[in-house]
Design an enzyme around this catalytic site. Structure first.
Site, PDB file in Angstrom:
ATOM      1  N   LYS A 206       4.647   3.454  -1.146  1.00  0.00           N
ATOM      2  CA  LYS A 206       5.849   2.864  -1.724  1.00  0.00           C
ATOM      3  C   LYS A 206       7.132   3.415  -1.122  1.00  0.00           C
ATOM      4  O   LYS A 206       7.155   4.439  -0.455  1.00  0.00           O
ATOM      5  CB  LYS A 206       5.821   3.031  -3.255  1.00  0.00           C
ATOM      6  CG  LYS A 206       4.813   2.075  -3.894  1.00  0.00           C
ATOM      7  CD  LYS A 206       4.903   2.003  -5.398  1.00  0.00           C
ATOM      8  CE  LYS A 206       3.993   0.887  -5.910  1.00  0.00           C
ATOM      9  NZ  LYS A 206       3.957   0.838  -7.389  1.00  0.00           N
ATOM     10  N   ARG A 241      -4.132   4.153  -7.805  1.00  0.00           N
ATOM     11  CA  ARG A 241      -4.305   2.864  -7.133  1.00  0.00           C
ATOM     12  C   ARG A 241      -3.753   2.992  -5.713  1.00  0.00           C
ATOM     13  O   ARG A 241      -2.564   3.239  -5.531  1.00  0.00           O
ATOM     14  CB  ARG A 241      -3.555   1.785  -7.915  1.00  0.00           C
ATOM     15  CG  ARG A 241      -3.654   0.374  -7.347  1.00  0.00           C
ATOM     16  CD  ARG A 241      -2.826  -0.582  -8.218  1.00  0.00           C
ATOM     17  NE  ARG A 241      -2.905  -1.959  -7.771  1.00  0.00           N
ATOM     18  CZ  ARG A 241      -2.131  -2.503  -6.833  1.00  0.00           C
ATOM     19  NH1 ARG A 241      -1.211  -1.755  -6.226  1.00  0.00           N
ATOM     20  NH2 ARG A 241      -2.266  -3.765  -6.481  1.00  0.00           N
TER      21      ARG A 241
END
Length: 259
Positions: A206, A241
């Site tokens: 991210k 995840r």
């Protein structure tokens, strides 16, 4: 939890797994490398992503879901969607649980679908939509506001008939949070893992990792993701995840022994 994006526009791997054969190969690879759950998504939720609607989402998702289920009938398959018709079709096609980035905000009927199926559901903390979330990052007290938001979504789910034991929380890294807010959530993660619900964390590749490392390429953020995975193990998170299942599975095995 291994990520398989069946989309042309996801932020780090869009277009790689839109064909059924490629997605099945990736599923087999992730399972061999240590994935406990596969998370299939046919709607990108990156900032600015356009929503494609339930019909297109099902058109992308269901052939891949069916093929993976046929090859590996025992595997836990999560479906990443915020639309009730997609959730219903996915569960009928063999999905094991639903992962809703909106926590049931976007389509409240999704909670009824989950209740009827009596399956696990991931409720993520988020605000707005992919188009608006980057403008919704003002909090009075970040960790308390996130916790309150998760409890609000939990109570909505329970009111719809979902059992508390079905619910998994996700603090929503990158969803209506600045880079520093993402880091603050991770530093205070025990305030969420100490609650009743198991916690899933989705840091993989991210932007906040790229900001810390000065690394604009999502695929080059593996080691930053690994560092976050260690923090999640230390804090007692239940699931991480990720896209890079092999290296992160090894990282988590080692970190879990250390903590």
């Amino acid at each position: 939890m291994g990520v398989i994006n069946i989309t042309p526009d996801s932020f780090s791997d869009g277009g790689r797994f839109t064909e059924v054969e490629a997605a099945v190969r990736e599923a087999k690879r992730q399972l061999q490398q240590g994935a406990d759950v596969l998370d299939l998504g046919a709607q990108s939720t990156r900032p600015g992503a356009k929503e494609v609607g339930a019909e297109e989402e099902c058109r992308r998702l269901l052939p891949v879901l069916g093929a993976i289920r046929q090859h590996r009938p025992e595997v836990l398959i999560s479906v990443d969607t915020f639309l009730a018709p997609v959730a219903e079709a996915a569960l009928e096609a063999g999905a094991s649980w639903i992962n809703d980035v909106s926590g049931g905000r976007r389509d409240p009927d999704l909670l009824r679908v989950v209740a009827d199926a009596a399956c696990p559901v991931v409720l993520m903390h988020s605000r707005g939509t992919s188009q608006t979330m980057d403008d919704l990052t003002v909090y009075d007290d970040l960790i308390q506001d996130v916790k309150a938001g998760l409890w609000e979504r939990t109570n909505a789910a329970i009111s719809a008939g979902v059992k508390e034991a079905q619910i998994i929380w996700d603090p929503g890294l990158g969803f209506a949070k600045t880079h520093e807010q993402n880091l603050s959530l991770l530093r205070d993660l025990e305030q969420l893992t100490s609650e009743a619900m198991p916690l899933l964390v989705g840091p993989s590749r991210k932007r906040f990792i790229g900001a810390v490392l000065d690394e604009p390429r999502p695929k080059a953020r593996l080691w930053g993701t690994a560092a976050v995975a260690c923090r999640c193990a230390q804090a007692g998170a239940a699931l991480v995840r990720v896209h890079d299942v092999g290296p992160i599975a090894q990282t988590l095995r080692m970190a879990s022994v250390l903590w």
